[in-house]
Design a protein around this motif. Structure first.
Motif, PDB file in Angstrom:
ATOM      1  N   ALA A   1       0.831  -1.206   0.000  1.00  0.00           N
ATOM      2  CA  ALA A   1       0.000   0.000   0.000  1.00  0.00           C
ATOM      3  C   ALA A   1       0.862   1.252   0.000  1.00  0.00           C
ATOM      4  CB  ALA A   1      -0.930  -0.004   1.206  1.00  0.00           C
ATOM      5  N   ARG A   2       1.951   1.239   0.759  1.00  0.00           N
ATOM      6  CA  ARG A   2       2.837   2.401   0.777  1.00  0.00           C
ATOM      7  C   ARG A   2       3.516   2.589  -0.577  1.00  0.00           C
ATOM      8  NH1 ARG A   2       7.560   3.806   5.237  1.00  0.00           N
ATOM      9  NH2 ARG A   2       8.654   5.360   3.981  1.00  0.00           N
ATOM     10  N   ALA A   3       3.952   1.499  -1.197  1.00  0.00           N
ATOM     11  CA  ALA A   3       4.569   1.603  -2.519  1.00  0.00           C
ATOM     12  C   ALA A   3       3.590   2.193  -3.523  1.00  0.00           C
ATOM     13  CB  ALA A   3       5.049   0.231  -2.988  1.00  0.00           C
ATOM     14  N   ALA A   4       2.357   1.720  -3.503  1.00  0.00           N
ATOM     15  CA  ALA A   4       1.346   2.246  -4.422  1.00  0.00           C
ATOM     16  C   ALA A   4       1.086   3.716  -4.163  1.00  0.00           C
ATOM     17  CB  ALA A   4       0.056   1.444  -4.289  1.00  0.00           C
ATOM     18  N   ALA A   5       1.039   4.115  -2.898  1.00  0.00           N
ATOM     19  CA  ALA A   5       0.813   5.527  -2.570  1.00  0.00           C
ATOM     20  C   ALA A   5       1.937   6.392  -3.108  1.00  0.00           C
ATOM     21  CB  ALA A   5       0.686   5.695  -1.058  1.00  0.00           C
ATOM     22  N   ASP A   6       3.172   5.891  -3.045  1.00  0.00           N
ATOM     23  CA  ASP A   6       4.310   6.639  -3.594  1.00  0.00           C
ATOM     24  C   ASP A   6       4.165   6.816  -5.106  1.00  0.00           C
ATOM     25  OD1 ASP A   6       5.441   6.856  -1.091  1.00  0.00           O
ATOM     26  OD2 ASP A   6       6.874   5.217  -1.381  1.00  0.00           O
ATOM     27  N   VAL A   7       3.710   5.762  -5.771  1.00  0.00           N
ATOM     28  CA  VAL A   7       3.500   5.861  -7.225  1.00  0.00           C
ATOM     29  C   VAL A   7       2.419   6.887  -7.539  1.00  0.00           C
ATOM     30  CG1 VAL A   7       2.704   4.638  -9.279  1.00  0.00           C
ATOM     31  CG2 VAL A   7       4.267   3.509  -7.683  1.00  0.00           C
TER      32      VAL A   7
END
Length: 301
Positions: free
Chosen positions: A205-211
């Motif tokens: 979820a954090r990786a997706a938020a960064d994207v």
């Protein structure tokens, strides 16, 4: 609505052994047999047919400034891009089932024609080999990110004068291992790079938020997913399995977060020849059916 396109190409891969051909061309039908199409169609998707590739030819004696099956790759990219443009103009989100990673070229051509934004490249490798950093170019499935941002031969990066297909400042790479030889160059080139170990440590979820918060990707993007981003414990049926990848749960969560903002997606490099029981086809199908279920729903608004 999702429109499912089969693109059973193996043109961008080296032969697994002399005289043989890669098995990725069998992937779309193996996934159909595993129940993927039925699952997606139960949610309203439609089958948008197949774009067949040309004949695979193992031509190791080709010239130094060409890639394997070059003419066939270019021809297939043009025809698949035309299908993607038509689907998007119908207001649908194309889901391309490959095939190998050279499918990114078609997505890039379609993106340029329709002005559809950036690229999110989810892959266990950077796929950034190109003439500037390697003397062994030629298999586009290991070079597709370099092609996508214009770092390769003009014959594949500038088809019909449309290159570069994606702006590097609107491109994110997710999922490579820390020992990838081109990681530093990719990090310096594209807008965002997230290795697999960061996802394992901090969560999908954090990786997706960064994207989704990266400038240049807010207008939407093409989502390219190579299933070798999964750890071989879960997905050995790929040509280059490397330890340190994601679990099916992590990849499904990542895709679930990213898919609504994507205008289309491609899933590549699953090889049914390495999956005689169909177990891994079912894993891929479950990830796609759940993770890409809402493909394009926010982009279409």
């Amino acid at each position: 609505m999702i429109a499912i396109v089969s693109a059973p190409t193996n043109l961008g891969l080296r032969p697994p052994e002399p005289g043989s051909v890669p098995g990725t061309a069998k992937a779309p039908e193996a996934l159909r047999e595993a129940g993927l199409h039925a699952a997606l169609q139960s949610d309203g998707a439609r089958d948008a047919g197949v774009v067949l590739p040309g004949r695979y030819v193992d031509n190791p004696s080709r010239g130094p400034l060409t890639v394997r099956n070059q003419d066939a790759v270019v021809d297939h990219a043009r025809r698949l891009a035309a299908r993607l443009v038509d689907i998007r103009r119908r207001g649908e989100a194309p889901l391309v089932l490959g095939g190998d990673c050279s499918l990114v070229i078609a997505a890039g051509l379609a993106s340029r024609v329709t002005e559809r934004g950036g690229l999110v490249h989810v892959d266990g490798h950077t796929d950034f080999r190109h003439p500037g950093n390697s003397s062994s170019i030629g298999a586009l499935a290991g070079e597709d990110l370099a092609v996508a941002v214009g770092r390769h031969l003009p014959e594949v990066t500038d088809i019909d004068g449309l290159g570069p297909y994606f702006d590097a400042t609107a491109t994110a790479h997710i999922g490579c291992r820390r020992d990838d030889e081109h990681l530093d160059e990719v990090t310096e080139t594209v807008a965002l790079t997230i290795p697999a170990d960061r996802i394992v440590l901090h969560g999908a979820a954090r990786a997706a938020a960064d994207v989704l918060s990266t400038p240049g990707l807010e207008r939407g993007f093409w989502l390219q997913v190579d299933v070798d981003v999964l750890d071989p414990e879960h997905m050995p049926a790929v040509d280059s399995p490397d330890p340190g990848g994601l679990s099916p749960v992590e990849l499904t969560r990542l895709l679930s977060e990213l898919a609504p903002r994507a205008w289309g997606a491609s899933v590549t490099v699953f090889d049914p020849d390495l999956d005689p029981t169909g177990t891994h086809a079912r894993t891929v199908s479950e990830i796609i059916a759940t993770g890409l279920r809402h493909l394009g729903v926010e982009y279409a608004r």
